[in-house]
Design an enzyme around this catalytic site. Structure first.
Site, PDB file in Angstrom:
ATOM      1  N   ARG A 125       0.809  -1.229   0.000  1.00  0.00           N
ATOM      2  CA  ARG A 125       0.000   0.000   0.000  1.00  0.00           C
ATOM      3  C   ARG A 125       0.838   1.274   0.000  1.00  0.00           C
ATOM      4  O   ARG A 125       0.336   2.349   0.311  1.00  0.00           O
ATOM      5  CB  ARG A 125      -1.000   0.017   1.167  1.00  0.00           C
ATOM      6  CG  ARG A 125      -2.017  -1.117   1.113  1.00  0.00           C
ATOM      7  CD  ARG A 125      -3.173  -0.860   2.064  1.00  0.00           C
ATOM      8  NE  ARG A 125      -4.171  -1.918   1.973  1.00  0.00           N
ATOM      9  CZ  ARG A 125      -4.192  -2.998   2.736  1.00  0.00           C
ATOM     10  NH1 ARG A 125      -3.256  -3.155   3.661  1.00  0.00           N
ATOM     11  NH2 ARG A 125      -5.133  -3.893   2.590  1.00  0.00           N
ATOM     12  N   LYS A 131       3.740  11.879 -11.427  1.00  0.00           N
ATOM     13  CA  LYS A 131       2.927  10.976 -12.248  1.00  0.00           C
ATOM     14  C   LYS A 131       3.686   9.664 -12.428  1.00  0.00           C
ATOM     15  O   LYS A 131       4.786   9.639 -12.969  1.00  0.00           O
ATOM     16  CB  LYS A 131       2.637  11.593 -13.619  1.00  0.00           C
ATOM     17  CG  LYS A 131       1.545  12.641 -13.604  1.00  0.00           C
ATOM     18  CD  LYS A 131       1.195  13.029 -15.031  1.00  0.00           C
ATOM     19  CE  LYS A 131       0.063  14.033 -15.087  1.00  0.00           C
ATOM     20  NZ  LYS A 131      -0.271  14.388 -16.482  1.00  0.00           N
ATOM     21  N   GLU A 171      10.608  18.070 -24.756  1.00  0.00           N
ATOM     22  CA  GLU A 171       9.925  18.550 -23.560  1.00  0.00           C
ATOM     23  C   GLU A 171      10.439  19.934 -23.139  1.00  0.00           C
ATOM     24  O   GLU A 171       9.681  20.746 -22.593  1.00  0.00           O
ATOM     25  CB  GLU A 171      10.066  17.549 -22.411  1.00  0.00           C
ATOM     26  CG  GLU A 171       9.415  16.190 -22.664  1.00  0.00           C
ATOM     27  CD  GLU A 171       7.896  16.205 -22.597  1.00  0.00           C
ATOM     28  OE1 GLU A 171       7.307  17.268 -22.302  1.00  0.00           O
ATOM     29  OE2 GLU A 171       7.295  15.151 -22.839  1.00  0.00           O
ATOM     30  N   LYS A 213       8.386  23.088 -14.415  1.00  0.00           N
ATOM     31  CA  LYS A 213       7.417  22.025 -14.119  1.00  0.00           C
ATOM     32  C   LYS A 213       6.958  22.080 -12.668  1.00  0.00           C
ATOM     33  O   LYS A 213       5.760  21.915 -12.380  1.00  0.00           O
ATOM     34  CB  LYS A 213       7.990  20.646 -14.448  1.00  0.00           C
ATOM     35  CG  LYS A 213       6.932  19.549 -14.316  1.00  0.00           C
ATOM     36  CD  LYS A 213       7.267  18.289 -15.046  1.00  0.00           C
ATOM     37  CE  LYS A 213       6.098  17.303 -15.002  1.00  0.00           C
ATOM     38  NZ  LYS A 213       6.410  16.044 -15.710  1.00  0.00           N
ATOM     39  N   GLU A 224      -3.905  17.948 -11.553  1.00  0.00           N
ATOM     40  CA  GLU A 224      -4.277  18.173 -12.954  1.00  0.00           C
ATOM     41  C   GLU A 224      -5.746  18.517 -13.146  1.00  0.00           C
ATOM     42  O   GLU A 224      -6.472  17.890 -13.912  1.00  0.00           O
ATOM     43  CB  GLU A 224      -3.901  16.940 -13.806  1.00  0.00           C
ATOM     44  CG  GLU A 224      -3.781  17.273 -15.273  1.00  0.00           C
ATOM     45  CD  GLU A 224      -3.190  16.143 -16.095  1.00  0.00           C
ATOM     46  OE1 GLU A 224      -2.522  16.455 -17.088  1.00  0.00           O
ATOM     47  OE2 GLU A 224      -3.385  14.966 -15.757  1.00  0.00           O
ATOM     48  N   ARG A 247      -2.088  22.466 -14.866  1.00  0.00           N
ATOM     49  CA  ARG A 247      -1.170  21.358 -15.136  1.00  0.00           C
ATOM     50  C   ARG A 247      -1.459  20.708 -16.487  1.00  0.00           C
ATOM     51  O   ARG A 247      -0.579  20.086 -17.083  1.00  0.00           O
ATOM     52  CB  ARG A 247      -1.223  20.312 -14.011  1.00  0.00           C
ATOM     53  CG  ARG A 247      -0.153  19.242 -14.202  1.00  0.00           C
ATOM     54  CD  ARG A 247       0.081  18.362 -13.016  1.00  0.00           C
ATOM     55  NE  ARG A 247       1.174  17.438 -13.291  1.00  0.00           N
ATOM     56  CZ  ARG A 247       1.691  16.590 -12.418  1.00  0.00           C
ATOM     57  NH1 ARG A 247       1.229  16.547 -11.183  1.00  0.00           N
ATOM     58  NH2 ARG A 247       2.675  15.793 -12.767  1.00  0.00           N
ATOM     59  N   ASN A 280       0.588  19.026 -21.019  1.00  0.00           N
ATOM     60  CA  ASN A 280       0.255  18.031 -22.050  1.00  0.00           C
ATOM     61  C   ASN A 280       0.291  18.619 -23.455  1.00  0.00           C
ATOM     62  O   ASN A 280      -0.147  17.967 -24.406  1.00  0.00           O
ATOM     63  CB  ASN A 280      -1.134  17.445 -21.774  1.00  0.00           C
ATOM     64  CG  ASN A 280      -1.151  16.584 -20.526  1.00  0.00           C
ATOM     65  OD1 ASN A 280      -0.418  15.610 -20.424  1.00  0.00           O
ATOM     66  ND2 ASN A 280      -1.971  16.959 -19.561  1.00  0.00           N
ATOM     67  N   HIS A 338       0.953  16.428 -26.435  1.00  0.00           N
ATOM     68  CA  HIS A 338       0.891  15.026 -26.015  1.00  0.00           C
ATOM     69  C   HIS A 338      -0.361  14.293 -26.478  1.00  0.00           C
ATOM     70  O   HIS A 338      -0.340  13.076 -26.623  1.00  0.00           O
ATOM     71  CB  HIS A 338       0.992  14.942 -24.483  1.00  0.00           C
ATOM     72  CG  HIS A 338       2.368  15.192 -23.969  1.00  0.00           C
ATOM     73  ND1 HIS A 338       3.041  16.377 -24.183  1.00  0.00           N
ATOM     74  CD2 HIS A 338       3.224  14.411 -23.252  1.00  0.00           C
ATOM     75  CE1 HIS A 338       4.237  16.308 -23.602  1.00  0.00           C
ATOM     76  NE2 HIS A 338       4.362  15.141 -23.031  1.00  0.00           N
ATOM     77  N   HIS A 388       0.867  11.097 -28.170  1.00  0.00           N
ATOM     78  CA  HIS A 388       0.745   9.747 -27.612  1.00  0.00           C
ATOM     79  C   HIS A 388       0.186   8.772 -28.643  1.00  0.00           C
ATOM     80  O   HIS A 388       0.607   7.609 -28.712  1.00  0.00           O
ATOM     81  CB  HIS A 388      -0.154   9.753 -26.367  1.00  0.00           C
ATOM     82  CG  HIS A 388       0.528  10.244 -25.138  1.00  0.00           C
ATOM     83  ND1 HIS A 388      -0.163  10.650 -24.016  1.00  0.00           N
ATOM     84  CD2 HIS A 388       1.841  10.396 -24.833  1.00  0.00           C
ATOM     85  CE1 HIS A 388       0.686  11.025 -23.077  1.00  0.00           C
ATOM     86  NE2 HIS A 388       1.910  10.884 -23.557  1.00  0.00           N
ATOM     87  N   HIS A 416       9.315   8.959 -27.436  1.00  0.00           N
ATOM     88  CA  HIS A 416       8.344   9.899 -26.872  1.00  0.00           C
ATOM     89  C   HIS A 416       8.608  11.330 -27.331  1.00  0.00           C
ATOM     90  O   HIS A 416       7.685  12.049 -27.710  1.00  0.00           O
ATOM     91  CB  HIS A 416       8.391   9.816 -25.344  1.00  0.00           C
ATOM     92  CG  HIS A 416       7.458  10.752 -24.657  1.00  0.00           C
ATOM     93  ND1 HIS A 416       6.085  10.586 -24.677  1.00  0.00           N
ATOM     94  CD2 HIS A 416       7.689  11.881 -23.923  1.00  0.00           C
ATOM     95  CE1 HIS A 416       5.513  11.567 -23.992  1.00  0.00           C
ATOM     96  NE2 HIS A 416       6.458  12.367 -23.531  1.00  0.00           N
TER      97      HIS A 416
END
Length: 341
Positions: free
Chosen positions: A108, A130, A172, A214, A224, A228, A232, A235, A239, A249
């Site tokens: 956990r 993330k 990026e 960032k 997000e 935030r 993206n 992206h 993606h 990427h």
């Protein structure tokens, strides 16, 4: 070495900027830690970590899946890791994403930290909490937002990367410049030759500016719900292209940024000369600007993006270089824009 600590909602993260991998033991107890490291990083840098407990996993974006998470969990069990064990992901973005996810679900949740070894991981993937894996043709579908205890940035590590991977990392950085830092865009234009020649002083500047950018966005909107989403930029389409064309990427994000700029011309009145300036910068850093995939296949992935709500996608667009915005755009309208590319 510059040490900075930021308090996020559930966890403080300490950033060791300019620290050496050999000094990892100063920041985590090697007797209470397990390293997750990919086979390439082990080959190049494993000799610096010979007396640590390790889990070595395959390299490559295609193993960013639950099978690799299970491999890590089996390794933690074999090393008799308990809830006070720290898991340290050492590698590129695939490693940091998967290690953070495995640490978040083992017992956990156990503490974790990162040593990003690629340019892309240092400027983006390791920062912001993330963690997750891809599932089927959907990138990063399974995951959690949970911050690492620390990130160690050794500026020597990316210097061993192949040229193609080096170029990949700049996508990026260009993204940050597009969405929030016009001065960084100017710097990338002016310092292209030094950046491509792997000048360590330029690398240090670019990594620290990217980390600063960032963190600023994540502190404002960790989970997000608003700004935030700007991160993206490029992206959503990127993606889809990444999955279909099996490209890196950064290359996919570069293609996605050009498409998003074209969409911004139609939806935000972004001047066409700004798009052309972006295309030139992407070309200068030896990244692609167009995709070859079937547009219907791209749309089939595109329409299931995580930023979708009912019949709209919260799409990241540019008002101008250095200023992004998010607009809910109907899926049908995006399909039409995609067909026009």
């Amino acid at each position: 070495m510059l040490k900075i600590t930021h308090q996020f909602q559930q966890q403080a993260t300490t950033f060791f900027l300019g620290e050496r991998l050999l000094q990892l033991g100063n920041h985590v107890d090697r007797n209470r830690a397990v390293l997750v490291i990919d086979e390439h990083v082990e080959r190049h840098h494993g000799h610096q970590l010979h007396d640590w407990k390790k889990i070595i996993v395959p390299a490559g974006e295609e193993v960013k899946n639950m099978a690799t998470v299970e491999l890590i969990i089996d390794g933690l069990i074999a090393h008799e890791a308990d809830r006070k064990t720290t898991l340290v992901g050492i590698g590129g973005g695939m490693i940091t994403d998967v290690a953070g996810f495995a640490a978040s679900i083992y017992m956990r949740g156990i503490p974790f930290g990162f040593v990003p070894t690629t340019l892309l991981a240092q400027v983006d993937a390791s920062i912001g909490g993330k963690n997750g894996v891809s599932h089927g043709k959907h990138k990063n579908l399974l995951g959690i937002i949970r911050q690492p205890e620390f990130i160690l940035f050794d500026y020597e590590l990316p210097l061993t990367m192949p040229d193609e991977e080096w170029h990949n990392g700049f996508a990026e950085i260009i993204k940050y410049a597009c969405i929030m830092d016009a001065a960084l865009f100017d710097y990338l234009e002016t310092n292209r030759e030094k950046a491509l020649a792997r000048d360590v002083a330029v690398l240090k500047y670019l990594v620290e500016k990217s980390v600063e950018a960032k963190i600023k966005v994540v502190l404002e909107d960790e989970f997000e719900n608003g700004p935030r989403r700007w991160l993206n930029f490029g992206h959503t389409l990127g993606h889809a292209v990444e999955k279909l064309e099996h490209i890196a990427h950064g290359k996919a994000v570069a293609i996605g940024m050009v498409a998003a700029a074209r969409f911004s011309e139609k939806l935000m009145d972004l001047p066409a000369d700004q798009t052309l300036r972006l295309i030139k910068l992407i070309n200068d850093y030896q990244l692609p600007v167009a995709f070859s995939s079937d547009k219907e296949a791209v749309f089939d992935i595109f329409k299931l993006d995580k930023k979708r709500e009912k019949d709209v996608i919260h799409f990241v667009l540019l008002e101008k270089i250095g200023k992004a915005t998010t607009m809910p755009v109907p899926i049908a309208e995006l399909k039409g824009l995609l067909q026009e590319l």
